[in-house]
Design an enzyme around this catalytic site. Sequence first.
Site, short mmCIF file in Angstrom:
data_model
loop_
_atom_site.label_atom_id
_atom_site.label_comp_id
_atom_site.label_asym_id
_atom_site.label_seq_id
_atom_site.Cartn_x
_atom_site.Cartn_y
_atom_site.Cartn_z
N ARG A 76 11.63 -6.87 4.79
CA ARG A 76 11.77 -5.48 5.25
C ARG A 76 12.11 -5.43 6.63
O ARG A 76 12.77 -4.05 7.02
CB ARG A 76 10.14 -4.88 4.96
N ARG B 24 -0.81 -9.33 13.58
CA ARG B 24 -1.42 -8.29 12.78
C ARG B 24 -2.38 -8.98 11.64
O ARG B 24 -3.10 -8.00 11.18
CB ARG B 24 -0.12 -7.42 12.00
N LYS C 216 0.68 -1.19 0.10
CA LYS C 216 -0.24 -0.08 -0.10
C LYS C 216 0.68 1.41 0.09
O LYS C 216 0.68 2.11 -0.92
CB LYS C 216 -0.89 -0.11 1.20
N ARG D 138 11.41 -1.34 12.24
CA ARG D 138 10.24 -1.50 12.91
C ARG D 138 10.16 -2.71 13.95
O ARG D 138 10.19 -3.91 13.13
CB ARG D 138 8.87 -1.60 11.98
N ARG E 200 -9.60 0.79 9.16
CA ARG E 200 -9.17 -0.68 9.57
C ARG E 200 -10.46 -1.40 10.49
O ARG E 200 -10.18 -2.46 10.70
CB ARG E 200 -7.90 -0.71 10.33
P1 AMP Z 1 0.82 0.20 8.97
O1 AMP Z 1 1.92 0.90 8.75
O2 AMP Z 1 -0.42 0.49 8.13
O3 AMP Z 1 1.21 -1.55 8.90
O4 AMP Z 1 0.49 0.08 10.53
C1 AMP Z 1 1.11 0.02 11.68
C2 AMP Z 1 0.57 -0.19 12.94
O5 AMP Z 1 0.04 1.20 13.05
C3 AMP Z 1 -0.79 -1.19 13.02
O6 AMP Z 1 -0.20 -2.47 13.06
C4 AMP Z 1 -1.63 -0.44 14.04
O7 AMP Z 1 -0.89 -0.91 15.37
C5 AMP Z 1 -1.42 0.70 13.79
N1 AMP Z 1 -2.44 1.43 12.84
C6 AMP Z 1 -2.31 1.87 11.81
N2 AMP Z 1 -3.46 2.37 11.00
C7 AMP Z 1 -4.29 1.91 12.18
C8 AMP Z 1 -5.57 2.08 12.00
N3 AMP Z 1 -6.42 2.40 11.08
N4 AMP Z 1 -6.35 1.63 13.24
C9 AMP Z 1 -5.65 1.27 14.47
N5 AMP Z 1 -4.29 0.87 14.19
C10 AMP Z 1 -3.80 1.38 13.06
#
Ligand code: AMP
Length: 190
Positions: free
Chosen positions: A128, A146, A14, A134, A89
Amino acid sequence: MINIVLFGKPGAGKGTQAEFLKEKYNLTHLSTGDIFRYNMKNDTALGREAKGYIDNGDLVPDSVTIKMLQDEVDKNLDSKGFLFDGFPRTLAQADALDAFLKTKNWEVTATIALEADDNILVQRILERGKTSGRIDDQDEEKIRNRYEEYNEKTAPLMNYYKEQNKFHAVNGIGSIAEITERLSAVIDKL
Ligand code: AMP
């Protein structure tokens, strides 16, 4: 104004695709994951609140995430459209997004999912994790968590958008350029 929700499991690409699409379609890219990481890096109150959840691979509570997203939209009111990456989400977030956009006479134009097999994605994330720094990319158990969060809370959103005739899916396996093409083919028809 076009508002696009990019959908997909962790590692589906994404963020990578958003970088291309935001330039091509002149959209404001809002990645909730990036915003959380920025806040964690700068040790803000929001970052401290979110860190425990993120490091464990759990979703951050809706109340925190929704407020943050709304604040970011409000900072970009002259935008020609938004590319939402990693938001919504949960169903509560999707409802909140619809209601919030409506107050501005805007709406979600379409959601596009990047589809890929879980096993390929887990390998991608572990790869990654060697360079991303991370914590949530480095431990297979957290990565699997996740995916569980995704399957339980995020996957139901596909039906939510299908019912509104706003759901599209593209094959997320291929070169970056090929996938940008597939996404563009959907966006160009909107
Ligand atoms: P991402 O970079 O999109 O994979 O997000 C990394 C982490 O941020 C996720 O595993 C969640 O812990 C948190 N996070 C990101 N976006 C959301 C969301 N819309 N709702 C809840 N937690 C989020």
